[in-house]
Motif scaffolding. Structure first.
Motif, mmCIF file in Angstrom:
data_model
loop_
_atom_site.group_PDB
_atom_site.id
_atom_site.type_symbol
_atom_site.label_atom_id
_atom_site.label_comp_id
_atom_site.label_asym_id
_atom_site.label_seq_id
_atom_site.Cartn_x
_atom_site.Cartn_y
_atom_site.Cartn_z
ATOM 1 N N ASP A 89 -23.889 -12.597 38.081
ATOM 2 C CA ASP A 89 -22.877 -13.643 38.014
ATOM 3 C C ASP A 89 -22.794 -14.255 36.627
ATOM 4 N N GLY A 90 -21.623 -14.820 36.329
ATOM 5 C CA GLY A 90 -21.482 -15.671 35.156
ATOM 6 C C GLY A 90 -22.017 -17.068 35.504
ATOM 7 N N GLN A 91 -21.700 -18.032 34.640
ATOM 8 C CA GLN A 91 -22.218 -19.392 34.879
ATOM 9 C C GLN A 91 -21.634 -19.991 36.162
ATOM 10 N N ALA A 106 -38.420 -18.668 43.268
ATOM 11 C CA ALA A 106 -37.505 -18.816 42.131
ATOM 12 C C ALA A 106 -36.212 -18.056 42.452
ATOM 13 N N GLY A 107 -35.072 -18.620 42.074
ATOM 14 C CA GLY A 107 -33.783 -17.972 42.327
ATOM 15 C C GLY A 107 -33.334 -17.178 41.105
ATOM 16 N N GLU A 108 -32.602 -16.094 41.354
ATOM 17 C CA GLU A 108 -32.130 -15.257 40.233
ATOM 18 C C GLU A 108 -30.879 -15.902 39.641
ATOM 19 N N LEU A 109 -31.060 -16.696 38.624
ATOM 20 C CA LEU A 109 -29.977 -17.557 38.131
ATOM 21 C C LEU A 109 -29.734 -17.407 36.635
ATOM 22 N N SER A 110 -30.248 -16.338 36.039
ATOM 23 C CA SER A 110 -30.196 -16.295 34.569
ATOM 24 C C SER A 110 -29.392 -15.139 33.991
ATOM 25 N N ASN A 111 -28.668 -14.376 34.840
ATOM 26 C CA ASN A 111 -27.947 -13.224 34.277
ATOM 27 C C ASN A 111 -26.906 -13.624 33.235
ATOM 28 N N PHE A 112 -26.390 -14.845 33.346
ATOM 29 C CA PHE A 112 -25.359 -15.280 32.389
ATOM 30 C C PHE A 112 -25.905 -15.340 30.961
ATOM 31 N N LEU A 113 -27.228 -15.362 30.809
ATOM 32 C CA LEU A 113 -27.803 -15.417 29.453
ATOM 33 C C LEU A 113 -27.412 -14.187 28.632
ATOM 34 N N ASP A 114 -27.116 -13.079 29.313
ATOM 35 C CA ASP A 114 -26.731 -11.850 28.600
ATOM 36 C C ASP A 114 -25.280 -11.857 28.155
ATOM 37 N N MET A 115 -24.500 -12.830 28.615
ATOM 38 C CA MET A 115 -23.072 -12.858 28.264
ATOM 39 C C MET A 115 -22.859 -13.524 26.904
ATOM 40 N N PRO A 130 -21.861 -25.899 29.341
ATOM 41 C CA PRO A 130 -22.645 -24.713 29.726
ATOM 42 C C PRO A 130 -23.908 -25.068 30.526
ATOM 43 N N LEU A 131 -24.340 -24.119 31.343
ATOM 44 C CA LEU A 131 -25.603 -24.287 32.080
ATOM 45 C C LEU A 131 -26.760 -24.213 31.102
ATOM 46 N N GLU A 132 -27.769 -25.027 31.329
ATOM 47 C CA GLU A 132 -28.944 -24.971 30.449
ATOM 48 C C GLU A 132 -30.215 -24.843 31.269
#
Ligand code: MUC
Ligand code: MG
Length: 366
Positions: A295-297, A317-326, A334-336
């Protein structure tokens, strides 16, 4: 309050580096922004990520399903009539992320109109989640370097390692290198259906000393007996992901003995369906993890909003960091990720404000 208009806007944002895994790879976030408008001027938003290798949907098919099939079925309803929406959309088979995005946009509207966050509306358990980071295919040393960078920069210490390559030794070496580099980290693996049951069994034996939390979707869902055989001999929980796109699939996989944990993805079951999946898992005494549909942010905020709302989804822990690759995203704010945590937004609904100039820049329909 009535729904007056539903939009599906395709956009594409490049990735800084591709994410590779056994069922495919993602090089750009070519997603669909769904906006649901009401007669009192509120706009609910969510995003649908096309994942043809998982659900068969494409960016064009999501736009076509939302605009050509679903919009007319929801216009005129109240955003609070979510069960009506679920039943009407349910008459069309498939199209999970298109349906989920509409559902989540309705919850966003409900929260905005009541002046409370979606997390409070859903369950109100907490205001944050620990974040797990997904490490895609690369040479083992590169995977270790990426995990180290993410731990250093964001304080994340839980990693989902993509496996499912052949020979299996490549993935076993990567996991071993990660464990050696990070003795205290939480590690788990996701095979995206890449291995046969026999390969998966060999790989699990070779990694038995690595203290893995669990293993996700190592073999295809159609390998019914092979998966049961694998569950019977695994020393760690076996999570279902692609094999459980609907609540009915969750029942089949769990009662059939093919899985002992479930990845909940709001991108495919929205908030309404994810709540049903969670209730099933709790009723059966099965652990869950908040998964990521790359997902994106926007999508990550949706997973966070749901995951933080319940105790069972907040445990891991939830998988919430894929947007870091965008390379960029659509949100004005933005999410931090800090100290390995993401915090829920306090604003009503999902707390999402789309940056109009970014959307104009990245949308692909004009
Ligand atoms: C994951 O958990 O598998 C990759 C394929 C997919 O369906 O989702 C991603 C992440
Ligand atoms: Mg998975």
């Amino acid at each position: 309050m009535k729904i007056t208009k539903v939009e599906a806007i395709p956009f594409a944002i490049p990735y800084r580096k591709p994410l590779r895994f056994a069922s495919g790879e993602v090089t750009e976030a070519a997603h669909v922004l769904v906006r649901v408008h009401t007669d009192d001027g509120l706009v609910g938003v969510a995003e649908a990520p096309p994942r043809p290798f998982t659900y068969g949907e494409t960016q064009a098919s999501i736009v076509a399903a939302v605009c050509g099939l679903f919009a007319d079925l929801v216009i005129g309803l109240s955003p609070l009539e979510r069960e009506q929406v679920r039943v009407r959309l349910g008459r069309t088979v498939g199209n999970p992320t298109a349906k989920a995005a509409i559902d989540m946009a309705l919850w966003d509207l409900a929260g905005q109109s009541l002046g409370v966050s979606v997390t409070e509306l859903l369950g109100g358990y907490g205001d944050r989640m620990r974040v797990a980071h997904m490490v895609g295919f690369a040479e083992p040393a590169e995977m270790v370097a990426e995990a180290g960078r993410v731990r250093e920069q964001y304080g994340i210490s839980t990693f989902k390692v993509k496996v499912g390559r052949r020979p299996i030794l490549l993935d076993v070496s990567a996991c071993r290198a990660l464990r050696e580099a990070m003795p205290d980290a939480e590690l788990y693996i996701d095979g995206n259906r890449g291995w046969t049951a026999a390969e998966a069994a060999r790989a699990l034996r070779a990694m038995a000393d690595l203290d893995l939390l669990f293993a996700e979707e190592l073999c295809p869902a159609d390998d019914v007996l092979g998966r049961r055989w694998l569950v019977g001999q695994s020393g760690i929980p076996m999570y279902a992901d692609e094999s459980v796109p609907t609540p009915g699939d969750v029942t089949r996989e769990l009662l059939g003995g093919s899985a002992t944990g479930v990845s909940i993805k709001t991108a495919r079951t929205g908030f309404t369906g994810s709540h049903r999946v969670l209730a099933q898992c709790e009723g059966l005494g099965v652990e869950v993890v908040m998964g990521n549909q790359i997902d994106g942010q926007l999508g990550s905020l949706c997973s966070l909003a749901f995951g933080a709302a319940f105790e069972a989804t907040s445990r891991q822990a939830g998988e919430l960091s894929n947007f870091l690759d965008m390379a960029d995203d659509l949100l004005t704010e933005p999410l931090e990720i800090r100290d390995g945590l993401l915090r829920v937004r306090e604003a009503p609904g999902l707390g999402i404000d789309i940056d109009a100039s970014k959307l104009a820049h990245y949308r692909t329909d004009r």
